[in-house]
Structure formats: C-alpha cells, structure tokens
Design a protein around this motif. Structure first.
Motif, PDB file in Angstrom:
ATOM      1  N   PRO A  95       0.806  -1.224   0.000  1.00  0.00           N
ATOM      2  CA  PRO A  95       0.000   0.000   0.000  1.00  0.00           C
ATOM      3  C   PRO A  95       0.836   1.269   0.000  1.00  0.00           C
ATOM      4  O   PRO A  95       0.350   2.329  -0.419  1.00  0.00           O
ATOM      5  CB  PRO A  95      -0.825  -0.125   1.288  1.00  0.00           C
ATOM      6  N   GLU A  96       2.088   1.192   0.454  1.00  0.00           N
ATOM      7  CA  GLU A  96       2.943   2.385   0.482  1.00  0.00           C
ATOM      8  C   GLU A  96       3.305   2.866  -0.928  1.00  0.00           C
ATOM      9  O   GLU A  96       3.800   3.984  -1.096  1.00  0.00           O
ATOM     10  CB  GLU A  96       4.221   2.097   1.285  1.00  0.00           C
ATOM     11  N   LEU A  97       3.047   2.045  -1.931  1.00  0.00           N
ATOM     12  CA  LEU A  97       3.353   2.403  -3.313  1.00  0.00           C
ATOM     13  C   LEU A  97       2.163   3.023  -4.038  1.00  0.00           C
ATOM     14  O   LEU A  97       2.287   3.373  -5.211  1.00  0.00           O
ATOM     15  CB  LEU A  97       3.805   1.158  -4.094  1.00  0.00           C
ATOM     16  N   CYS A  98       1.040   3.170  -3.349  1.00  0.00           N
ATOM     17  CA  CYS A  98      -0.212   3.518  -4.022  1.00  0.00           C
ATOM     18  C   CYS A  98      -0.669   4.948  -3.741  1.00  0.00           C
ATOM     19  O   CYS A  98      -0.265   5.585  -2.774  1.00  0.00           O
ATOM     20  CB  CYS A  98      -1.308   2.541  -3.592  1.00  0.00           C
ATOM     21  N   ASP A  99      -1.557   5.420  -4.620  1.00  0.00           N
ATOM     22  CA  ASP A  99      -2.182   6.716  -4.438  1.00  0.00           C
ATOM     23  C   ASP A  99      -3.441   6.569  -3.584  1.00  0.00           C
ATOM     24  O   ASP A  99      -3.734   5.476  -3.063  1.00  0.00           O
ATOM     25  CB  ASP A  99      -2.506   7.361  -5.788  1.00  0.00           C
ATOM     26  N   ALA A 100      -4.200   7.644  -3.448  1.00  0.00           N
ATOM     27  CA  ALA A 100      -5.380   7.626  -2.582  1.00  0.00           C
ATOM     28  C   ALA A 100      -6.462   6.673  -3.075  1.00  0.00           C
ATOM     29  O   ALA A 100      -7.312   6.232  -2.295  1.00  0.00           O
ATOM     30  CB  ALA A 100      -5.948   9.040  -2.460  1.00  0.00           C
ATOM     31  N   ASP A 101      -6.433   6.317  -4.361  1.00  0.00           N
ATOM     32  CA  ASP A 101      -7.423   5.396  -4.920  1.00  0.00           C
ATOM     33  C   ASP A 101      -6.981   3.934  -4.842  1.00  0.00           C
ATOM     34  O   ASP A 101      -7.695   3.045  -5.329  1.00  0.00           O
ATOM     35  CB  ASP A 101      -7.713   5.753  -6.378  1.00  0.00           C
ATOM     36  N   GLY A 102      -5.825   3.692  -4.248  1.00  0.00           N
ATOM     37  CA  GLY A 102      -5.331   2.321  -4.140  1.00  0.00           C
ATOM     38  C   GLY A 102      -4.609   1.812  -5.369  1.00  0.00           C
ATOM     39  O   GLY A 102      -4.302   0.626  -5.461  1.00  0.00           O
ATOM     40  N   HIS A 103      -4.317   2.698  -6.333  1.00  0.00           N
ATOM     41  CA  HIS A 103      -3.594   2.313  -7.540  1.00  0.00           C
ATOM     42  C   HIS A 103      -2.091   2.527  -7.330  1.00  0.00           C
ATOM     43  O   HIS A 103      -1.680   3.545  -6.751  1.00  0.00           O
ATOM     44  CB  HIS A 103      -4.044   3.137  -8.745  1.00  0.00           C
ATOM     45  N   VAL A 104      -1.289   1.591  -7.799  1.00  0.00           N
ATOM     46  CA  VAL A 104       0.154   1.752  -7.732  1.00  0.00           C
ATOM     47  C   VAL A 104       0.558   2.971  -8.547  1.00  0.00           C
ATOM     48  O   VAL A 104       0.149   3.125  -9.701  1.00  0.00           O
ATOM     49  CB  VAL A 104       0.882   0.501  -8.262  1.00  0.00           C
ATOM     50  N   ARG A 105       1.314   3.881  -7.929  1.00  0.00           N
ATOM     51  CA  ARG A 105       1.698   5.115  -8.597  1.00  0.00           C
ATOM     52  C   ARG A 105       2.553   4.819  -9.827  1.00  0.00           C
ATOM     53  O   ARG A 105       3.359   3.888  -9.827  1.00  0.00           O
ATOM     54  CB  ARG A 105       2.429   6.058  -7.629  1.00  0.00           C
ATOM     55  N   PRO A 106       2.379   5.593 -10.895  1.00  0.00           N
ATOM     56  CA  PRO A 106       3.054   5.276 -12.154  1.00  0.00           C
ATOM     57  C   PRO A 106       4.561   5.132 -12.056  1.00  0.00           C
ATOM     58  O   PRO A 106       5.146   4.279 -12.729  1.00  0.00           O
ATOM     59  CB  PRO A 106       2.668   6.459 -13.058  1.00  0.00           C
ATOM     60  N   GLU A 107       5.221   5.955 -11.224  1.00  0.00           N
ATOM     61  CA  GLU A 107       6.680   5.847 -11.147  1.00  0.00           C
ATOM     62  C   GLU A 107       7.137   4.489 -10.624  1.00  0.00           C
ATOM     63  O   GLU A 107       8.216   3.990 -10.988  1.00  0.00           O
ATOM     64  CB  GLU A 107       7.276   6.974 -10.289  1.00  0.00           C
ATOM     65  N   PHE A 108       6.293   3.838  -9.798  1.00  0.00           N
ATOM     66  CA  PHE A 108       6.647   2.512  -9.291  1.00  0.00           C
ATOM     67  C   PHE A 108       6.337   1.428 -10.319  1.00  0.00           C
ATOM     68  O   PHE A 108       7.016   0.394 -10.353  1.00  0.00           O
ATOM     69  CB  PHE A 108       5.936   2.242  -7.972  1.00  0.00           C
ATOM     70  N   VAL A 109       5.336   1.651 -11.172  1.00  0.00           N
ATOM     71  CA  VAL A 109       5.096   0.716 -12.276  1.00  0.00           C
ATOM     72  C   VAL A 109       6.257   0.792 -13.261  1.00  0.00           C
ATOM     73  O   VAL A 109       6.778  -0.232 -13.720  1.00  0.00           O
ATOM     74  CB  VAL A 109       3.760   1.015 -12.975  1.00  0.00           C
ATOM     75  N   TRP A 110       6.702   2.010 -13.581  1.00  0.00           N
ATOM     76  CA  TRP A 110       7.872   2.167 -14.433  1.00  0.00           C
ATOM     77  C   TRP A 110       9.089   1.480 -13.814  1.00  0.00           C
ATOM     78  O   TRP A 110       9.865   0.828 -14.520  1.00  0.00           O
ATOM     79  CB  TRP A 110       8.169   3.651 -14.659  1.00  0.00           C
ATOM     80  N   ALA A 111       9.255   1.624 -12.520  1.00  0.00           N
ATOM     81  CA  ALA A 111      10.391   0.985 -11.848  1.00  0.00           C
ATOM     82  C   ALA A 111      10.321  -0.532 -11.994  1.00  0.00           C
ATOM     83  O   ALA A 111      11.326  -1.196 -12.295  1.00  0.00           O
ATOM     84  CB  ALA A 111      10.420   1.387 -10.373  1.00  0.00           C
ATOM     85  N   ALA A 112       9.134  -1.102 -11.794  1.00  0.00           N
ATOM     86  CA  ALA A 112       8.976  -2.551 -11.901  1.00  0.00           C
ATOM     87  C   ALA A 112       9.242  -3.047 -13.315  1.00  0.00           C
ATOM     88  O   ALA A 112       9.677  -4.191 -13.516  1.00  0.00           O
ATOM     89  CB  ALA A 112       7.571  -2.955 -11.459  1.00  0.00           C
ATOM     90  N   LEU A 113       8.995  -2.195 -14.318  1.00  0.00           N
ATOM     91  CA  LEU A 113       9.235  -2.548 -15.715  1.00  0.00           C
ATOM     92  C   LEU A 113      10.706  -2.405 -16.118  1.00  0.00           C
ATOM     93  O   LEU A 113      11.074  -2.718 -17.255  1.00  0.00           O
ATOM     94  CB  LEU A 113       8.397  -1.665 -16.642  1.00  0.00           C
ATOM     95  N   ASP A 114      11.526  -1.961 -15.206  1.00  0.00           N
ATOM     96  CA  ASP A 114      12.925  -1.652 -15.513  1.00  0.00           C
ATOM     97  C   ASP A 114      13.824  -2.892 -15.473  1.00  0.00           C
ATOM     98  O   ASP A 114      14.167  -3.478 -16.500  1.00  0.00           O
ATOM     99  CB  ASP A 114      13.387  -0.579 -14.510  1.00  0.00           C
ATOM    100  N   CYS A 115      14.190  -3.330 -14.308  1.00  0.00           N
ATOM    101  CA  CYS A 115      15.288  -4.287 -14.118  1.00  0.00           C
ATOM    102  C   CYS A 115      15.097  -5.678 -14.742  1.00  0.00           C
ATOM    103  O   CYS A 115      16.087  -6.285 -15.160  1.00  0.00           O
ATOM    104  CB  CYS A 115      15.595  -4.424 -12.636  1.00  0.00           C
ATOM    105  N   PRO A 116      13.890  -6.250 -14.800  1.00  0.00           N
ATOM    106  CA  PRO A 116      13.790  -7.596 -15.378  1.00  0.00           C
ATOM    107  C   PRO A 116      14.334  -7.696 -16.797  1.00  0.00           C
ATOM    108  O   PRO A 116      14.837  -8.756 -17.193  1.00  0.00           O
ATOM    109  CB  PRO A 116      12.287  -7.882 -15.327  1.00  0.00           C
ATOM    110  N   GLY A 117      14.278  -6.610 -17.569  1.00  0.00           N
ATOM    111  CA  GLY A 117      14.844  -6.642 -18.907  1.00  0.00           C
ATOM    112  C   GLY A 117      16.347  -6.832 -18.892  1.00  0.00           C
ATOM    113  O   GLY A 117      16.916  -7.531 -19.742  1.00  0.00           O
ATOM    114  N   ALA A 118      17.008  -6.221 -17.916  1.00  0.00           N
ATOM    115  CA  ALA A 118      18.459  -6.399 -17.794  1.00  0.00           C
ATOM    116  C   ALA A 118      18.802  -7.830 -17.404  1.00  0.00           C
ATOM    117  O   ALA A 118      19.759  -8.428 -17.921  1.00  0.00           O
ATOM    118  CB  ALA A 118      19.018  -5.418 -16.773  1.00  0.00           C
TER     119      ALA A 118
END
Length: 249
Positions: A147-170
């Motif tokens: 929940p610490e990654l989310c906005d007031a609506d309970g959605h994961v904030r975009p910067e953390f989605v971008w972060a999650a999309l980062d390292c697995p490609g490497a």
C-alpha cells in the motif's frame, strides 16, 4: 521562426531510497517521474546518472519534457508509440519457481537497487527477483505491491510501475555478461492500473543486441494473464568505476 522556450513545470528530487547504483537514481523510477508530465505511451532517454537528494527541474520543451540538474540534462521524455507484444504470461506458479533461479542471488553489481537489489528488505525495495522461467529466454517473478506504493485510490503510482518494468529486462541478459548494465532508454505503456495487495507477474525477455547496447522487453501481468503494463528498453554495458565517477559529478 524562433524556437519555443522551455517552461518550468516542477522540481523533482530522487530520494536515496530510490537508488539503482548506490550513488544514482534507479533508471525506471526516474523515467517514471519524467513520464508523469506526459500522457499515454512515453519514451524517456537517460542522458546521465540521475543524482540523488538534489533538486532537479522538470521543464516542458518543444519536443516533450526534460529533467535538468542546473544546465546538465539528466533525461528527456516524449510521446511515443509501442508495438511490443509480450509473450504469454507464465503464470504465478511458474513465476514463483523462476524467482528462485534469479541470477542476482549469485552475483549482483548493484545490490542496493530499489527494484532488484538483494540487499533491500521487504517493504523497502521492490525485491523484483526475475529468474529463468525456462520458456524462450523469459525471466519472471511474482510481485505483490504494498500500500505504500499507491495513491489515494489504491492504484500503484506510475513511477513505481515504471520501476517494476525496468530491471527484469536487464536480467534477461545478465547471466551471460561480464559487465553490468545500466538503463539508457525506456518506452512504456501503462495499460491497466495495478492494485495494492494483488498478485502480479513481472517478466523480461531479450530483444536485439548492438555492441554494448542490449534491447529488452518487459511486462506486468495480472494473475489471470492480462497484460497490465509493458515496456521496451535499451540497456548499455558499462565500466562500473567510470559510471560511478559520472554519477558523483
């Protein structure tokens, strides 16, 4: 005709918690901060290691946006398209098994990385440990955003989605490389909002290679296999000492 001048949007600071290498910001997280100023699919190019704990300026430019440290350009973002089609979702069970084969458990150039660092405790880093899924070069792992990654609506904030999309490609490449990789460019499409506490699967796979540049795709699937987010990245092999020196300038 004179070029339209850049206009200031807001200041941005990358907190030390969100590092990739110890002295610079995680690439995906930083790209997400830049992309927030634009809508739809966004391409962000990193020009320099993002400095930590320093006030940066996000500017609107004729081509999109730019993140500046004084007169130095850290990153540039623009609207883009993304034709990338992810492979079939491996499923939660297979992703959980793959996570135990995460190559970073054996060797990790940047164990402090907010996204994939083995030195980060649960609730501090994302601990996205994508390992060999034994399917066409795919690496994968489960991820349950807190929940610490989310906005007031309970959605994961975009910067953390971008972060999650980062390292697995490497990590789709790193098992066969002798030098570490850093993110050069990331183009992402956030198709379906992510919810706190729900299980997701994060995966990465190889695309083309050109010398020191390595292309990779990444995706986040829901437990039922729906593609929630996808990205295409360019990763660059680096000399760790020279990169660290650049990040401290």
């Amino acid at each position: 005709m004179s070029e339209t001048p850049a206009t200031a949007l807001r200041s941005v600071t990358v907190a030390r918690r969100f590092c990739g290498p110890p002295d610079s910001g995680n690439g995906g997280y930083t790209c997400g901060l830049v992309a927030a100023a634009l809508r739809g699919v966004v391409e962000v190019t990193l020009k320099r290691p993002p400095p930590l704990e320093r006030e940066l300026q996000l500017l609107r430019t004729p081509d999109g946006v730019a993140l500046l440290d004084g007169e130095l350009t850290i990153a540039e973002g623009r609207r883009a398209t993304l034709a990338l089609q992810p492979p079939p979702c491996p499923g939660l069970a297979a992703a959980t098994e793959a996570s135990a084969r995460y190559h970073g458990l054996e060797e990790h150039a940047f164990p402090s990385c907010f996204v994939c660092g083995t030195g980060r405790s649960p609730g501090d880093g994302l601990r996205i440990f994508a390992g060999d899924a034994h399917v066409d070069g795919l690496v994968a792992c489960p991820w349950k955003p807190g929940p610490e990654l989310c906005d007031a609506d309970g959605h994961v904030r975009p910067e953390f989605v971008w972060a999650a999309l980062d390292c697995p490609g490497a990590w789709a490449w790193l098992e066969e490389l002798e030098r570490p990789l850093v993110l050069g460019k990331l183009t992402a499409a956030l198709d379906v909002p992510l919810q706190a506490g729900r299980p997701y699967i994060v995966g990465g796979w190889r695309l083309a290679r050109d010398g020191r540049k390595h292309g990779a795709g990444t995706a986040i699937w829901s437990a039922d296999g729906t593609v929630c987010a996808r990205a295409q990245a360019t990763w660059i092999e680096i000399d760790r000492a020279r990169f660290a020196a650049a990040g401290k300038q």
